[in-house]
Design an enzyme around this catalytic site. Sequence first.
Site, PDB file in Angstrom:
ATOM      1  N   VAL A  46       0.873  -1.179   0.000  1.00  0.00           N
ATOM      2  CA  VAL A  46       0.000   0.000   0.000  1.00  0.00           C
ATOM      3  C   VAL A  46       0.907   1.224   0.000  1.00  0.00           C
ATOM      4  O   VAL A  46       1.585   1.496   1.004  1.00  0.00           O
ATOM      5  CB  VAL A  46      -0.930   0.007   1.228  1.00  0.00           C
ATOM      6  CG1 VAL A  46      -1.796   1.256   1.236  1.00  0.00           C
ATOM      7  CG2 VAL A  46      -1.807  -1.249   1.251  1.00  0.00           C
ATOM      8  N   ALA A  49       1.496   8.945  -1.221  1.00  0.00           N
ATOM      9  CA  ALA A  49       2.033  10.088  -1.961  1.00  0.00           C
ATOM     10  C   ALA A  49       3.344  10.568  -1.352  1.00  0.00           C
ATOM     11  O   ALA A  49       4.203  11.115  -2.046  1.00  0.00           O
ATOM     12  CB  ALA A  49       1.015  11.214  -1.992  1.00  0.00           C
ATOM     13  N   SER A  50       3.495  10.358  -0.045  1.00  0.00           N
ATOM     14  CA  SER A  50       4.791  10.566   0.606  1.00  0.00           C
ATOM     15  C   SER A  50       5.502   9.216   0.533  1.00  0.00           C
ATOM     16  O   SER A  50       5.312   8.329   1.374  1.00  0.00           O
ATOM     17  CB  SER A  50       4.575  10.995   2.065  1.00  0.00           C
ATOM     18  OG  SER A  50       5.826  11.159   2.694  1.00  0.00           O
ATOM     19  N   TYR A  51       6.265   9.009  -0.536  1.00  0.00           N
ATOM     20  CA  TYR A  51       6.708   7.679  -0.964  1.00  0.00           C
ATOM     21  C   TYR A  51       7.294   6.811   0.153  1.00  0.00           C
ATOM     22  O   TYR A  51       7.072   5.616   0.218  1.00  0.00           O
ATOM     23  CB  TYR A  51       7.760   7.783  -2.075  1.00  0.00           C
ATOM     24  CG  TYR A  51       7.329   8.516  -3.318  1.00  0.00           C
ATOM     25  CD1 TYR A  51       5.990   8.607  -3.679  1.00  0.00           C
ATOM     26  CD2 TYR A  51       8.277   9.111  -4.152  1.00  0.00           C
ATOM     27  CE1 TYR A  51       5.591   9.278  -4.826  1.00  0.00           C
ATOM     28  CE2 TYR A  51       7.894   9.778  -5.301  1.00  0.00           C
ATOM     29  CZ  TYR A  51       6.551   9.867  -5.640  1.00  0.00           C
ATOM     30  OH  TYR A  51       6.181  10.530  -6.768  1.00  0.00           O
ATOM     31  N   CYS A  56       4.978  -2.208   2.816  1.00  0.00           N
ATOM     32  CA  CYS A  56       5.228  -3.412   2.018  1.00  0.00           C
ATOM     33  C   CYS A  56       4.116  -4.437   2.250  1.00  0.00           C
ATOM     34  O   CYS A  56       3.416  -4.393   3.272  1.00  0.00           O
ATOM     35  CB  CYS A  56       6.556  -4.043   2.408  1.00  0.00           C
ATOM     36  SG  CYS A  56       8.009  -3.190   1.805  1.00  0.00           S
ATOM     37  N   GLU A  58       4.450  -7.407   3.194  1.00  0.00           N
ATOM     38  CA  GLU A  58       4.725  -8.169   4.423  1.00  0.00           C
ATOM     39  C   GLU A  58       4.247  -7.422   5.661  1.00  0.00           C
ATOM     40  O   GLU A  58       3.866  -8.020   6.667  1.00  0.00           O
ATOM     41  CB  GLU A  58       6.224  -8.437   4.545  1.00  0.00           C
ATOM     42  CG  GLU A  58       6.806  -9.298   3.437  1.00  0.00           C
ATOM     43  CD  GLU A  58       7.238  -8.520   2.199  1.00  0.00           C
ATOM     44  OE1 GLU A  58       6.726  -7.396   1.973  1.00  0.00           O
ATOM     45  OE2 GLU A  58       8.078  -9.037   1.470  1.00  0.00           O
TER      46      GLU A  58
HETATM   47  O1  DUR Z   1       9.673  -7.000   0.058  1.00  0.00           O
HETATM   48  C1  DUR Z   1       9.091  -6.112  -0.578  1.00  0.00           C
HETATM   49  C2  DUR Z   1       9.759  -5.248  -1.467  1.00  0.00           C
HETATM   50  C3  DUR Z   1       9.039  -4.254  -2.091  1.00  0.00           C
HETATM   51  N1  DUR Z   1       7.692  -4.127  -1.865  1.00  0.00           N
HETATM   52  C4  DUR Z   1       6.939  -3.048  -2.508  1.00  0.00           C
HETATM   53  C5  DUR Z   1       7.161  -1.692  -1.910  1.00  0.00           C
HETATM   54  C6  DUR Z   1       6.824  -0.775  -3.084  1.00  0.00           C
HETATM   55  O2  DUR Z   1       5.423  -0.527  -3.062  1.00  0.00           O
HETATM   56  C7  DUR Z   1       7.156  -1.612  -4.313  1.00  0.00           C
HETATM   57  C8  DUR Z   1       8.436  -1.190  -5.001  1.00  0.00           C
HETATM   58  O3  DUR Z   1       9.499  -1.165  -4.098  1.00  0.00           O
HETATM   59  O4  DUR Z   1       7.308  -2.949  -3.860  1.00  0.00           O
HETATM   60  C9  DUR Z   1       7.025  -4.972  -1.014  1.00  0.00           C
HETATM   61  O5  DUR Z   1       5.802  -4.870  -0.834  1.00  0.00           O
HETATM   62  N2  DUR Z   1       7.742  -5.952  -0.408  1.00  0.00           N
HETATM   63 ZN    ZN Z   2       9.556  -4.647   2.789  1.00  0.00          ZN
END
Ligand code: DUR
Ligand code: ZN
Length: 132
Positions: A46, A49-51, A56, A58
């Site tokens: 998820v 906008a504030s990157y 993640c 997980e």
């Molecule tokens: O282990 C990871 C690595 C990256 N991302 C997501 C974060 C971001 O939204 C996109 C690109 O980095 O992937 C995850 O969800 N899990």
């Molecule tokens: Zn991660």
Amino acid sequence: MPDIDWEALRAAARDASTRAYVPYSKYPVGAAALTDTGNIVTGANVENASYGLTLCAECALVSKLHTDALGKRLVAFACVDAAGSVLQPCGRCRQLLYEFGGETLLIDGPEGTLTMTDILPWAFGPQHLEET
Ligand SMILES: O=c1ccn([C@H]2C[C@H](O)[C@@H](CO)O2)c(=O)[nH]1
Ligand SMILES: [Zn+2]
């Protein structure tokens, strides 16, 4: 080693990835884990906008583990991109997963099954806070 249905876990992860919110990277990630109570818990990334505030996949997964009462511990974990290719968790997420899976958490690796110890050796964890 318990018999894990990795195909089912990957399928659940891929399904979860379809519900990612990724307007910025356009890189959906889905994660799925088998829990100690036999449930499957999932998560998707998820973004924001504030990157740097992006969550993640997980991160969503470990949050749902407890809040959706799907178990206390993680037994096996898989993470995929939109194409279904197996991914490894980023560094921060290895630590998040370690809290709920410990050293023996099974990880779907690029060349077969790994453990958390393989991808996060010498981890810092709750046990260290009990030593003092
Ligand atoms: O282990 C990871 C690595 C990256 N991302 C997501 C974060 C971001 O939204 C996109 C690109 O980095 O992937 C995850 O969800 N899990
Ligand atoms: Zn991660």
